[in-house]
Enzyme design. Structure first.
Site, mmCIF file in Angstrom:
data_model
loop_
_atom_site.group_PDB
_atom_site.id
_atom_site.type_symbol
_atom_site.label_atom_id
_atom_site.label_comp_id
_atom_site.label_asym_id
_atom_site.label_seq_id
_atom_site.Cartn_x
_atom_site.Cartn_y
_atom_site.Cartn_z
ATOM 1 N N GLU A 236 42.131 30.694 -15.028
ATOM 2 C CA GLU A 236 42.558 29.416 -15.601
ATOM 3 C C GLU A 236 42.233 28.246 -14.688
ATOM 4 O OE1 GLU A 236 46.579 29.362 -16.949
ATOM 5 O OE2 GLU A 236 46.065 30.532 -18.735
ATOM 6 N N GLU B 93 6.953 53.407 -29.702
ATOM 7 C CA GLU B 93 7.073 52.005 -30.032
ATOM 8 C C GLU B 93 6.423 51.136 -28.965
ATOM 9 O OE1 GLU B 93 10.935 51.523 -31.424
ATOM 10 O OE2 GLU B 93 10.588 49.557 -32.306
#
Lengths: 504, 94
Positions: free
Chosen positions: A325, A73
């Site tokens: 957080e 490829e």
């Protein structure tokens, strides 16, 4: 191989060839069987070429096994430049005769196919390359491109690929062929290559779930051998935009096989950072245990984390905090508000605080980041604030895998772990994380708002403490500038902990 | 002149390779003496196959400087072969 059991009647124990994706090798009992053909199927972008080249690179660098790369490829130059970012210097290996590349990528020639033909030309080139570098491993990437090249003659292609596979196996070569898939779930590969070609079939997936990529590797078939079933998550390290400091490159799978929680339990106790909570737990947390602190926002989870870290550092331990957080600045300000000096602890090398947006990366990457920092720092305790923020990142299965892997990793290292989970409702109610991890963690501490008459109080309860007695009462507590203070137990407390069938 | 060179890559004495060889020799009588034919056996000279990037055998290569062309197969359809190569045929054939 050591320890052959004379009683077990295995005529031909398969020799294993490591792929270099450690956790994947564990799934397949140590590696790909030698002198067999494995088809690796995946959609475009699923990491087939990286996996294939990693297989060669691992052989060249770590196993003293040279390789041949047949590319249908991409041109060799493209592959070389693409793989450089993983630290694989294909050009150098070619010069050193440890790697040979057979360029079968499309040429500019006009071409006509008419009448019968075979692929002996290709086979001769592969065999020549194998001989030149004395290769033990061969990669063909990808067969789909070859099929597209000879689109009118799929029958000939099947026959010829079988011939090539057969010839390479007879030469004791371990062969990996990639093939394209159109869909993540369904037909295994285009042209059904696996049916006639493969001793083993491996699928790489790259699925979009809840707007997050989730990469997994699955062994579909392994002829004459056991393998662990199911999809194992993996991530691709290195490449463009890679973070420095990770030892691994290419595909890094997350070990699922080691997920059985069968670690020995330590009886050594460590402090939670709060003597009253230690007392409630029967003398502190266990050294290799993971504790979940669950509560609504503002109930004091981050304070408990701060105490946990500070208590460890005060006892001469090293502590690591992952915050998902709040920012570093926020966490440091919180801590100093409770009389804890994170800055001094970091300066003394006793504490490290890392803050990351949960959405910054996938869960597999979060896990690897945690593991890599634990390996670097070797902490005695680790806190994750909060685990429920990470749950946002991934769908259920991915989150559960992450939790299992993280928990087993922490316990294996004999590290004391503390997770926090934020419940969605302010009073009572379970978080989804709780459902997931209540069985995985050793201890659970609940922090809840409790209504008593017209006043809201905070209550703390040790819900579970594996392998130990613990206090059963709900203690009220207050928070002030010096931290958390546990007071009396609630007497005749209303049933707010588990919802009690009420709607919240 | 390289413009008049046809190179046939074959794989040993396989049936298709043998057929392609005899078909090529038959073809040669149609296209005139200025055409040279070269046979390369990929089994004995794999490095030449590598240089030329041969996948399939037999492959007939017409290494025209501007328009290189290749025909894969046993060359049994002589009409298509000459058409594709753009070679003028000296005599008419059916």
């Amino acid at each position: 191989m050591s320890a052959h059991d004379a009683d077990t009647d295995i005529p031909d124990v398969l020799e294993r060839v490591q792929t270099g994706v450690t956790a994947f090798d564990e799934l397949i009992m140590g590696g790909l069987p030698r002198a067999r053909t494995t088809v690796v199927g995946g959609t475009p972008g699923s990491g087939k070429t990286i996996f294939a080249v990693q297989f060669l690179a691992h052989g060249i660098v770590h196993a003293g096994e040279n390789g041949v790369l047949v590319t249908f490829e991409e041109s060799p130059a493209d592959i070389e430049s693409n793989m450089r970012s993983f630290g694989w210097d294909l050009a150098r290996w070619r010069r050193e005769k440890r790697l040979a590349v057979v360029n079968a990528s499309p040429s500019g020639n006009e071409e006509l196919v008419t009448g019968d033909f075979d692929l002996i030309g290709l086979l001769a080139r592969i065999e020549h390359a194998v001989k030149t570098v004395e290769a033990k491993r061969v990669v063909l990437d990808s067969l789909t491109q070859l099929f597209d090249h000879f689109i009118g003659d799929p029958k000939v292609l099947r026959r010829e690929l079988f011939r090539i596979s057969d010839a390479l196996k007879k030469a004791r070569l371990t062969v990996l062929m990639t093939a394209e898939r159109n869909v993540e779930y369904g037909e295994i590969t285009r042209h059904r290559l696996e049916e006639f070609l493969a001793d083993n079939v491996v699928i790489l997936r790259n699925v979009l779930q809840r707007e997050r990529r989730r990469r997994t590797i699955e062994v579909l078939k392994m002829r004459g051998s056991h393998h662990v079933e199911g999809e194992a998550p993996f991530t691709i390290q290195g490449g463009t935009g890679a973070s420095e400091g990770f030892g691994n490159h290419g595909l890094v799978a997350v070990p699922l096989s080691s997920l059985r929680l069968e670690q020995q339990s330590s009886t050594v106790r460590v402090t939670s950072g709060n003597s009253a909570i230690d007392e409630m737990c029967g003398g502190g947390f266990f050294r290799d245990s993971v504790t979940l602190v669950s509560g609504a926002t503002g109930t004091g989870k981050t304070l408990l984390v701060t105490n946990f870290l500070a208590g460890g550092v005060a006892a001469g331990e090293k502590a690591l905090l992952f915050g998902y957080e709040e920012s570093r600045g926020q966490l440091f300000r919180n801590a100093s508000g409770w009389g804890v000096d994170f800055e001094a602890m970091e300066a003394a090398g006793k504490l490290r605080v890392f803050c990351l947006y949960p959405e910054a990366q996938g869960l597999a990457d979060h896990l690897l980041a945690i593991q890599s920092l634990v390996d670097q720092m070797q902490p005695n305790r680790i806190a994750i604030d909060s685990i429920s923020a990470l749950e946002r990142v991934a769908p259920d299965v991915g989150f559960r895998e992450f939790l299992i892997s993280l928990t087993s990793f922490i316990k294996k290292r004999e590290i004391a772990g503390l997770y926090t989970a934020t419940s969605k409702s302010l009073v009572g109610g379970e978080t989804a994380s709780e459902q997931h991890i209540s069985t995985l963690t050793d201890s659970i501490i609940l922090l809840r708002y409790m209504q008593e008459m017209d006043t809201m109080h905070r209550g703390l309860m040790v819900l579970k403490m594996r392998g130990s007695e613990h206090a059963k009462e709900i203690r009220r507590f207050t928070i002030d500038g010096s931290g958390m203070h546990l007071g009396e137990a609630f007497k005749g407390a209303p049933n707010v902990f588990f919802g009690g069938g009420q709607e919240y | 002149m390289s413009n008049f060179l046809l190179r046939l890559y074959i794989a040993g004495r396989s049936a298709t390779s043998q057929r392609a060889q005899s078909n090529l020799y038959a073809l040669r009588s149609l296209i005139g003496p200025e055409w040279r034919v070269e046979i390369v056996d990929v089994l004995s000279e794999p490095e030449l196959a590598e240089q030329a990037g041969i996948l399939a055998t037999p492959t007939l290569s017409y290494e025209h400087p501007e328009r290189p062309r290749r025909i894969i197969g046993d060359l049994s359809d002589a009409k298509r072969v000459v058409e594709f190569l753009g070679i003028e045929v000296k005599e008419k054939y059916a």
